[in-house]
Design an enzyme around this catalytic site. Structure first.
Site, mmCIF file in Angstrom:
data_model
loop_
_atom_site.group_PDB
_atom_site.id
_atom_site.type_symbol
_atom_site.label_atom_id
_atom_site.label_comp_id
_atom_site.label_asym_id
_atom_site.label_seq_id
_atom_site.Cartn_x
_atom_site.Cartn_y
_atom_site.Cartn_z
ATOM 1 C CE LYS A 191 -3.838 -2.069 0.361
ATOM 2 N NZ LYS A 191 -5.199 -1.524 0.311
ATOM 3 C CG HIS B 81 -1.995 -9.479 -6.711
ATOM 4 N ND1 HIS B 81 -1.489 -9.940 -5.568
ATOM 5 C CD2 HIS B 81 -2.938 -8.756 -6.593
ATOM 6 C CE1 HIS B 81 -2.615 -9.501 -4.629
ATOM 7 N NE2 HIS B 81 -3.430 -8.663 -5.366
#
Length: 760
Positions: free
Chosen positions: A113, A696
């Site tokens: 993040k 991902h």
């Protein structure tokens, strides 16, 4: 007196997610490299011209990225991760995306993040011998593009201290600051190239100044910027996301031409900077909220800006608080939104107009913007008095909660025994995190249903078919705890928000999460309640198809809060508690429907942490309370799971343990199970499922890779408390790669299970 307006950054994805379309067509080989490059160029130019037309006087250049601006910053200084073996000076577009997405040999770069936002950046990889070399051509090319359009351009660079700090040391241990001299030399060359190309200003972002930094990092700023300021354009040092007032004296003394302050997140910090503010520096006031969607109170902002303008004169610049990367594109495009609510909103395009209005008001007086002020005042009062904001029943329910109501009836060891007696799971149970591929057929059915082209009965039939397909595939793979696959869900937050009172939704309010991945956060505008069950029918149907346990799947209260645009007229804690009670109604209904494994996802719990240690205990206390409120009242035999991703847990493990989830699944594969060291040192008391492969990336992991990760996990976590699962949900992947990866995962799990049985 004139006050320049500028932006720190602008949404890359485009008004209609044009960047997403370009990227995904390129990855599918429907576009070649030249077409991708041309499409990106046209998108950049459209954005610059929009800004110019809205009166922005300095537009950012270099904030646009095909994938991630932190990755781009690494490449600007010639520092592609060594393990890929790529030459940063001759990096191809294909190689660029391999860094971000992995290839057949190397997994993708770790992703985490961006501070406390829902944007994800690729983590730089530093080695003791990492060498740097300036590679300015991409930035220079974009500068030429902007200037050819007649746009006054301000190149934007992630600062060297922040770039270095955001990366991870690889290989033998070393102090990352040892790399700073070489990195600063590369930055000097970049800045010199920009100056030679005619750039008058360059913006250097140092967001780490909003963190608790060690003295060695703080002390590095002065010598670094003494070097950077030589042969450079005028430097605007930008800080955002928090209060940097403790560094006011240090920052005012740096040899830069201006400072940018986030006066939305930390409005009080201006008082530390104004006394003795250097006469040779501009002060950029980040006065318009770059991270939320509420219309600015222009009258109040003018009141705040007036004394700054009086003291600073032309040296006061006006800007959003941070990059508009975190804002949706244009509220005017929301033709289907309730008109009253729409009048309360300002997306990126509207924020440009707010800046222009504030500039005119400061320069020509309030009478020059009387109409705009009247509209702003009306929207503020309309919102404050609107009956749709407050639900007295919600307030009464919260007030009536007894003390300690958020605690489970029994401690974990007792619950674990009762759950095992009910579920009868094998050692190292295998499961997935929740979602399965959202196929074109699923998306087409949902779109047809929303357009009224498919009846409710037809939609239910289509979704039940997908749920049955997911259950049968999981049974064939041999997974132990199944999921229904979430075919009916568009987004893990939006799906719930659409069914909760107090939420509203946009048609085009997209923001970038990473790469081509965009999210459309709901808007929490009023008190939150659950009018009726949201997931129970789907979960009940899935469980009817199999004798194996099926997980109920919910998004947790903190994540719904963090991934929404939240009302700013109520403390976030109170909004979170409202969401928790609404979810608790759903949890109890799932349990009553026979669902005995319920997952309450909290991937965003860490991103809500205050960036500085002060205030973290308070946040963690109310975040933990909200999670426990959402699962209060369940039977000991009902197993509560949670999932977290992209996180570093070491400093908050006591708070994670205090959630008291029976099982926590975490994303660990990209970090090579590094997170497990923290869990091992802390002796985390409940069950853990560390992700064994990276979802991902389209790359299918080998059995050997999964085995190596599970071997590492078994050194830290007792086998009786270890689960086997992927890193995250599988929504964005395709079924062939999903089945191949899960087959390898299940096979390794069974192999290790047999070894454990033999060892016993």
């Amino acid at each position: 007196m004139s006050h320049a307006t500028h932006l720190l950054g602008f949404p890359r994805i485009g008004a209609k997610r044009e960047l997403k379309t370009l990227l995904e067509r390129y990855w599918k080989q429907e576009l070649d490299e030249a077409a991708l490059s041309q499409g990106a160029k046209e998108l950049r130019q459209k954005h610059w011209l929009l800004q110019k037309g809205a009166g922005v006087e300095l537009s950012p250049v270099g904030d646009f990225s095909l994938y991630d601006h932190v990755l781009d910053a690494q490449l600007l200084v010639g520092a592609a991760p060594a393990r890929f073996g790529f030459d940063a000076a001759a990096l191809t577009t294909g190689q660029y995306f391999e860094l971000a997405r992995g290839n057949a040999v190397q997994p993708a770069m770790e992703m985490t993040k961006w501070f406390d936002t829902n944007y994800h950046y690729l983590v730089p990889e530093w080695h003791a011998d990492t060498a740097f070399s300036a590679q300015p051509e991409r930035l220079l090319s974009q500068l030429r593009e902007a200037r050819a359009l007649g746009v006054a351009a301000k190149p934007v660079l992630l600062g060297p201290l922040s770039l270095l700090w955001l990366g991870k040391a690889k290989g033998r241990p070393f102090d990352r600051l040892a790399l700073l001299p070489g990195l600063v030399a590369a930055y000097r060359e970049l800045l010199s190239s920009l100056r030679a190309a005619g750039a008058e200003w360059a913006q250097i972002d140092e967001p780490i100044l909003a963190l608790d930094l060690e003295p060695s990092w703080l002390d590095a700023f002065a010598p670094a910027y003494a070097q950077l300021s030589r042969h450079a354009p005028k430097l605007l040092l930008a800080t955002y996301f928090g209060d940097v007032s403790e560094h006011a004296a240090r920052l005012k003394s740096l040899p830069v031409a201006g400072l940018h302050l986030d006066l939305v997140r930390a409005p009080e910090q201006i008082s530390a900077f104004l006394p003795d503010y250097p006469a040779d520096k501009v002060l950029s006031a980040g006065i318009v909220d770059g991270r939320n969607i509420w219309r600015a109170d222009l009258s109040a902002l003018l009141d705040r800006l007036a004394p700054l303008a009086q003291q600073l004169g032309d040296r006061l610049w006006l800007a959003p608080s941070c990059s508009l990367l975190h804002s949706p594109f244009d509220a005017a495009a929301e033709t289907g939104l309730d008109p009253e609510l729409k009048n309360w909103l300002a997306f990126a395009v509207q924020k440009l107009n707010e800046l222009k209005t504030l500039k005119r008001g400061l320069e020509h007086g309030r009478s020059a913007i009387a109409g705009e002020l009247s509209g702003s005042d009306f929207a503020r009062e309309q919102r404050r008095a609107s009956p749709r904001i407050h639900d007295p029943a919600v307030a009464r329910r919260l007030a009536a909660l007894p003390e300690g109501t958020d605690r489970r009836a029994s401690p974990y060891p007792i619950r674990a025994e009762r759950q095992q007696a009910w579920l009868k799971l094998p050692p190292l149970p295998t499961t997935t995190i929740g979602s399965f591929p959202q196929t074109p057929a699923i998306r087409a059915s949902r779109a047809a249903f929303k357009k009224g082209e498919l009846s409710a009965a037809g939609y239910r039939q289509a979704m039940e078919k997908e749920i049955e397909l997911a259950i049968r595939r999981q049974e064939a793979l041999g997974l132990d705890v199944l999921v229904h696959g979430e075919a009916e869900r568009n987004d893990m937050v939006e799906y719930f928000g659409e069914q909760l009172a107090g939420f509203a939704f946009t048609a085009g309010g997209w923001v970038q999460s990473y790469g081509s991945r965009c999210v459309k956060p709901p808007i929490i505008f009023g008190d939150v309640a659950r009018p009726k069950p949201m997931t129970v029918d789907w979960a009940r149907y899935a469980q009817s198809l199999t004798a194996k346990p099926v997980k109920g799947m919910l998004t947790g209260p903190v994540t719904i809060l963090q991934w929404s645009f939240v009302r700013d007229d109520l403390p976030r804690r109170e909004v979170c508690r409202q969401i928790a009670l609404a979810l608790n109604d759903e949890v109890l209904d799932l349990e009553a429907a026979g669902i005995r494994v319920i997952q309450i996802d909290e991937p965003a719990i860490r991103e809500g942490l205050p960036l500085k240690r002060a205030g973290r205990d308070v946040y963690l206390a109310w975040a933990g309370e909200a999670f426990r409120l959402s699962s209060r009242g369940v039977d000991d035999a009902t197993q509560i799971h949670t999932h977290m991703c992209y996180s570093e847990f070491g400093d908050i493990l006591p708070a994670i343990a205090a959630l008291d989830a029976d099982v926590i699944t975490i994303e660990t594969s990209r970090s090579d199970m590094a997170l497990l060291a923290d869990f091992g040192r802390f002796r985390y008391p409940n069950a853990i499922g560390p992700g064994v492969y990276d979802i991902h990336s389209p790359r299918v992991p080998s059995a050997a890779e999964i085995r190596a990760l599970l071997d590492k996990a078994l050194r830290v976590i007792p086998a009786e408390r270890l689960w086997v699962n992927p890193d995250c949900g599988l929504k964005t992947r395709g079924w062939p790669e999903v089945e191949a990866a899960l087959a390898a995962m299940v096979a390794v799990g069974r192999e290790l299970r047999e070894k454990l049985a033999q060892a016993a």
